[in-house]
Design a protein around this motif. Structure first.
Motif, PDB file in Angstrom:
ATOM      1  N   ILE A 190       0.855  -1.192   0.000  1.00 45.53           N
ATOM      2  CA  ILE A 190       0.000   0.000   0.000  1.00 45.53           C
ATOM      3  C   ILE A 190       0.887   1.236   0.000  1.00 45.53           C
ATOM      4  O   ILE A 190       2.077   1.170   0.308  1.00 45.53           O
ATOM      5  CB  ILE A 190      -0.956   0.025   1.218  1.00 45.53           C
ATOM      6  CG1 ILE A 190      -0.187  -0.162   2.537  1.00 45.53           C
ATOM      7  CG2 ILE A 190      -2.009  -1.052   1.087  1.00 45.53           C
ATOM      8  CD1 ILE A 190       0.184   1.114   3.229  1.00 45.53           C
ATOM      9  N   GLU A 191       0.288   2.372  -0.370  1.00 45.40           N
ATOM     10  CA  GLU A 191       1.028   3.637  -0.353  1.00 45.40           C
ATOM     11  C   GLU A 191       0.096   4.756   0.068  1.00 45.40           C
ATOM     12  O   GLU A 191      -1.075   4.797  -0.339  1.00 45.40           O
ATOM     13  CB  GLU A 191       1.614   3.929  -1.733  1.00 45.40           C
ATOM     14  CG  GLU A 191       2.467   5.189  -1.774  1.00 45.40           C
ATOM     15  CD  GLU A 191       3.139   5.400  -3.118  1.00 45.40           C
ATOM     16  OE1 GLU A 191       3.653   6.513  -3.351  1.00 45.40           O
ATOM     17  OE2 GLU A 191       3.149   4.457  -3.944  1.00 45.40           O
ATOM     18  N   VAL A 192       0.607   5.642   0.903  1.00 44.39           N
ATOM     19  CA  VAL A 192      -0.140   6.825   1.319  1.00 44.39           C
ATOM     20  C   VAL A 192       0.269   7.971   0.408  1.00 44.39           C
ATOM     21  O   VAL A 192       1.448   8.334   0.335  1.00 44.39           O
ATOM     22  CB  VAL A 192       0.145   7.185   2.793  1.00 44.39           C
ATOM     23  CG1 VAL A 192      -0.646   8.420   3.197  1.00 44.39           C
ATOM     24  CG2 VAL A 192      -0.195   6.018   3.696  1.00 44.39           C
ATOM     25  N   LYS A 193      -0.704   8.528  -0.308  1.00 49.00           N
ATOM     26  CA  LYS A 193      -0.436   9.571  -1.284  1.00 49.00           C
ATOM     27  C   LYS A 193      -0.570  10.958  -0.654  1.00 49.00           C
ATOM     28  O   LYS A 193      -1.563  11.243   0.019  1.00 49.00           O
ATOM     29  CB  LYS A 193      -1.411   9.461  -2.462  1.00 49.00           C
ATOM     30  CG  LYS A 193      -1.331   8.132  -3.219  1.00 49.00           C
ATOM     31  CD  LYS A 193      -0.103   8.082  -4.085  1.00 49.00           C
ATOM     32  CE  LYS A 193      -0.136   6.860  -5.002  1.00 49.00           C
ATOM     33  NZ  LYS A 193       1.045   6.790  -5.884  1.00 49.00           N
ATOM     34  N   THR A 194       0.421  11.825  -0.894  1.00 48.53           N
ATOM     35  CA  THR A 194       0.453  13.229  -0.505  1.00 48.53           C
ATOM     36  C   THR A 194       0.204  13.414   0.991  1.00 48.53           C
ATOM     37  O   THR A 194       0.247  12.472   1.768  1.00 48.53           O
ATOM     38  CB  THR A 194      -0.563  14.062  -1.319  1.00 48.53           C
ATOM     39  OG1 THR A 194      -1.889  13.754  -0.903  1.00 48.53           O
ATOM     40  CG2 THR A 194      -0.414  13.802  -2.785  1.00 48.53           C
ATOM     41  N   GLY A 195      -0.069  14.668   1.364  1.00 48.51           N
ATOM     42  CA  GLY A 195      -0.289  14.965   2.765  1.00 48.51           C
ATOM     43  C   GLY A 195       1.004  15.330   3.476  1.00 48.51           C
ATOM     44  O   GLY A 195       2.104  15.116   2.985  1.00 48.51           O
ATOM     45  N   ALA A 196       0.882  15.904   4.684  1.00 49.78           N
ATOM     46  CA  ALA A 196       2.049  16.310   5.468  1.00 49.78           C
ATOM     47  C   ALA A 196       1.952  15.742   6.881  1.00 49.78           C
ATOM     48  O   ALA A 196       2.179  16.426   7.870  1.00 49.78           O
ATOM     49  CB  ALA A 196       2.148  17.832   5.494  1.00 49.78           C
ATOM     50  N   GLU A 197       1.590  14.477   6.975  1.00 48.09           N
ATOM     51  CA  GLU A 197       1.390  13.862   8.269  1.00 48.09           C
ATOM     52  C   GLU A 197       2.730  13.581   8.941  1.00 48.09           C
ATOM     53  O   GLU A 197       3.762  13.455   8.298  1.00 48.09           O
ATOM     54  CB  GLU A 197       0.620  12.532   8.127  1.00 48.09           C
ATOM     55  CG  GLU A 197      -0.561  12.574   7.179  1.00 48.09           C
ATOM     56  CD  GLU A 197      -0.148  12.380   5.725  1.00 48.09           C
ATOM     57  OE1 GLU A 197       0.970  11.919   5.476  1.00 48.09           O
ATOM     58  OE2 GLU A 197      -0.946  12.748   4.854  1.00 48.09           O
ATOM     59  N   THR A 198       2.698  13.471  10.272  1.00 48.29           N
ATOM     60  CA  THR A 198       3.908  13.101  11.006  1.00 48.29           C
ATOM     61  C   THR A 198       3.971  11.605  11.256  1.00 48.29           C
ATOM     62  O   THR A 198       5.052  11.052  11.419  1.00 48.29           O
ATOM     63  CB  THR A 198       3.960  13.831  12.354  1.00 48.29           C
ATOM     64  OG1 THR A 198       2.798  13.486  13.129  1.00 48.29           O
ATOM     65  CG2 THR A 198       3.996  15.335  12.148  1.00 48.29           C
ATOM     66  N   ARG A 199       2.806  10.941  11.269  1.00 48.36           N
ATOM     67  CA  ARG A 199       2.798   9.501  11.469  1.00 48.36           C
ATOM     68  C   ARG A 199       1.549   8.906  10.844  1.00 48.36           C
ATOM     69  O   ARG A 199       0.483   9.510  10.855  1.00 48.36           O
ATOM     70  CB  ARG A 199       2.835   9.159  12.967  1.00 48.36           C
ATOM     71  CG  ARG A 199       3.045   7.677  13.213  1.00 48.36           C
ATOM     72  CD  ARG A 199       3.223   7.393  14.697  1.00 48.36           C
ATOM     73  NE  ARG A 199       1.987   7.570  15.431  1.00 48.36           N
ATOM     74  CZ  ARG A 199       1.796   7.139  16.672  1.00 48.36           C
ATOM     75  NH1 ARG A 199       2.778   6.531  17.309  1.00 48.36           N
ATOM     76  NH2 ARG A 199       0.651   7.334  17.283  1.00 48.36           N
ATOM     77  N   VAL A 200       1.702   7.722  10.262  1.00 49.32           N
ATOM     78  CA  VAL A 200       0.581   7.017   9.637  1.00 49.32           C
ATOM     79  C   VAL A 200       0.512   5.625  10.246  1.00 49.32           C
ATOM     80  O   VAL A 200       1.515   4.906  10.269  1.00 49.32           O
ATOM     81  CB  VAL A 200       0.766   6.912   8.105  1.00 49.32           C
ATOM     82  CG1 VAL A 200      -0.358   6.071   7.497  1.00 49.32           C
ATOM     83  CG2 VAL A 200       0.800   8.288   7.460  1.00 49.32           C
ATOM     84  N   THR A 201      -0.660   5.247  10.745  1.00 49.94           N
ATOM     85  CA  THR A 201      -0.876   3.906  11.282  1.00 49.94           C
ATOM     86  C   THR A 201      -1.882   3.186  10.403  1.00 49.94           C
ATOM     87  O   THR A 201      -2.988   3.693  10.177  1.00 49.94           O
ATOM     88  CB  THR A 201      -1.398   3.957  12.727  1.00 49.94           C
ATOM     89  OG1 THR A 201      -0.457   4.665  13.541  1.00 49.94           O
ATOM     90  CG2 THR A 201      -1.575   2.550  13.288  1.00 49.94           C
ATOM     91  N   VAL A 202      -1.485   2.019   9.893  1.00 48.50           N
ATOM     92  CA  VAL A 202      -2.358   1.234   9.015  1.00 48.50           C
ATOM     93  C   VAL A 202      -2.715  -0.063   9.730  1.00 48.50           C
ATOM     94  O   VAL A 202      -1.831  -0.800  10.178  1.00 48.50           O
ATOM     95  CB  VAL A 202      -1.671   0.920   7.672  1.00 48.50           C
ATOM     96  CG1 VAL A 202      -2.592   0.074   6.792  1.00 48.50           C
ATOM     97  CG2 VAL A 202      -1.286   2.211   6.953  1.00 48.50           C
ATOM     98  N   THR A 203      -4.009  -0.305   9.848  1.00 51.87           N
ATOM     99  CA  THR A 203      -4.515  -1.543  10.443  1.00 51.87           C
ATOM    100  C   THR A 203      -5.120  -2.400   9.339  1.00 51.87           C
ATOM    101  O   THR A 203      -5.963  -1.934   8.578  1.00 51.87           O
ATOM    102  CB  THR A 203      -5.582  -1.241  11.507  1.00 51.87           C
ATOM    103  OG1 THR A 203      -5.015  -0.415  12.526  1.00 51.87           O
ATOM    104  CG2 THR A 203      -6.089  -2.534  12.144  1.00 51.87           C
ATOM    105  N   VAL A 204      -4.680  -3.640   9.255  1.00 52.48           N
ATOM    106  CA  VAL A 204      -5.165  -4.560   8.223  1.00 52.48           C
ATOM    107  C   VAL A 204      -5.971  -5.661   8.888  1.00 52.48           C
ATOM    108  O   VAL A 204      -5.521  -6.268   9.883  1.00 52.48           O
ATOM    109  CB  VAL A 204      -4.001  -5.191   7.429  1.00 52.48           C
ATOM    110  CG1 VAL A 204      -4.530  -5.907   6.192  1.00 52.48           C
ATOM    111  CG2 VAL A 204      -2.970  -4.151   7.050  1.00 52.48           C
ATOM    112  N   SER A 205      -7.139  -5.916   8.376  1.00 56.08           N
ATOM    113  CA  SER A 205      -7.993  -6.995   8.880  1.00 56.08           C
ATOM    114  C   SER A 205      -8.618  -7.713   7.696  1.00 56.08           C
ATOM    115  O   SER A 205      -8.492  -7.269   6.546  1.00 56.08           O
ATOM    116  CB  SER A 205      -9.069  -6.448   9.817  1.00 56.08           C
ATOM    117  OG  SER A 205      -9.912  -5.526   9.138  1.00 56.08           O
ATOM    118  N   LEU A 206      -9.291  -8.814   7.966  1.00 54.14           N
ATOM    119  CA  LEU A 206      -9.974  -9.568   6.922  1.00 54.14           C
ATOM    120  C   LEU A 206     -11.458  -9.236   6.932  1.00 54.14           C
ATOM    121  O   LEU A 206     -12.077  -9.159   8.007  1.00 54.14           O
ATOM    122  CB  LEU A 206      -9.776 -11.072   7.128  1.00 54.14           C
ATOM    123  CG  LEU A 206      -8.344 -11.589   6.983  1.00 54.14           C
ATOM    124  CD1 LEU A 206      -8.284 -13.079   7.303  1.00 54.14           C
ATOM    125  CD2 LEU A 206      -7.790 -11.323   5.589  1.00 54.14           C
TER     126      LEU A 206
END
Length: 270
Positions: free
Chosen positions: A94-110
């Motif tokens: 996956i990829e997070v496009k643009t933005g100026a965030e300081t941290r990104v948390t991705v949770t994956v589930s089924l």
């Protein structure tokens, strides 16, 4: 056909928050244009282009993976990427496009293959999956790396008598990406097919937290199930026959679904 949820993004005020309910809700007019306060076309275009979104840049391979039970006592294997080959292994990414965030948390589930995408009782296992949680959680620093490949991510199936317990655990984890609730039981769930669902929480410099709309992958089918596996021809005695007929042909196949198989004979003349 592109899935309606794939590659979507939402403002902070999205009602489909699921996990990460601490995200702040923006006002109704956040990011919009009111009649009293209009901005130039250029400024609006820049806002749209800079709007963060999560996209699946490498889909999971749909077929070829076997869902394994925990009691089998061995690794659940790894989900390969759709473009994976024998000489070049890839993983879902996956990829997070643009933005100026300081941290990104991705949770994956089924989630279930079909709409509405409900939490699926089967579990994810791997190095980014807290032990016994059934979900995967990764944290990215978007200033250094906006893309993440899910290496060693496997699917562990749950025994039928433990399905309800597994779904209760998802609810306790606040995992219900599309806010489907528990209005339906497990009777109509396809246990041989799942989708990966990615939920993204953004944290900004000032401490604000926003959530993007959940994004789902292409379906992943259980290799061992006859209802979802690919038909395999193991033996075919003839590849051509006379146009006058009377050529005896037999074909041996694996994974044949009763009542769902057809044989087509193309007619080619020379």
């Amino acid at each position: 056909m592109a899935h309606p949820s794939r590659g979507a993004s939402s403002p902070a005020g999205s009602s489909r928050r699921g996990r990460g309910s601490s995200c702040l809700l923006a006002s109704k007019n956040s990011g919009g244009i009111s009649s009293q306060n209009r901005v130039g076309d250029t400024d609006m275009l820049e806002r749209i282009l800079q709007k963060p979104k999560l996209v699946v840049v490498e889909e999971p391979k749909e077929r070829g993976m076997r869902f394994r039970y925990e009691c089998e006592g061995r690794s659940a294997g790894s989900i390969l990427g759709a473009s994976s080959t024998e000489t070049n292994k890839t993983q879902p990414a996956i990829e997070v496009k643009t933005g100026a965030e300081t941290r990104v948390t991705v949770t994956v589930s089924l989630v279930t293959k079909d709409l509405p995408h409900r939490p699926h009782p089967h579990c994810l296992v791997g190095k980014d999956c807290p032990n016994g949680s059934g979900i995967c959680v990764v944290t990215l620093n978007p200033h250094s790396n906006r893309r993440h490949s899910f290496v060693n991510l496997g699917i562990q199936c749950v025994r039928r008598k433990e399905l309800d317990v597994s779904l209760k655990k998802r609810r306790s984890q606040n995992i219900d990406p599309f806010q489907t609730g528990d209005s339906k039981g497990i009777e109509d769930m396809d246990m041989n097919a799942v989708r990966l669902c990615f939920q993204c929480e953004l944290e900004w410099d000032d401490g604000r937290k926003d959530c993007l709309s959940p994004v789902v992958s292409n379906p992943v089918y259980d290799k061992k199930a006859t209802t979802t596996s690919q038909l395999k021809i193991s033996c075919l005695n003839q590849y051509r026959g006379s146009c006058h007929g009377k050529t005896e042909i037999y074909m041996l196949c694996d994974k044949v679904q009763k009542g769902k198989a057809r044989v087509l004979f193309p007619f080619i003349s020379f």
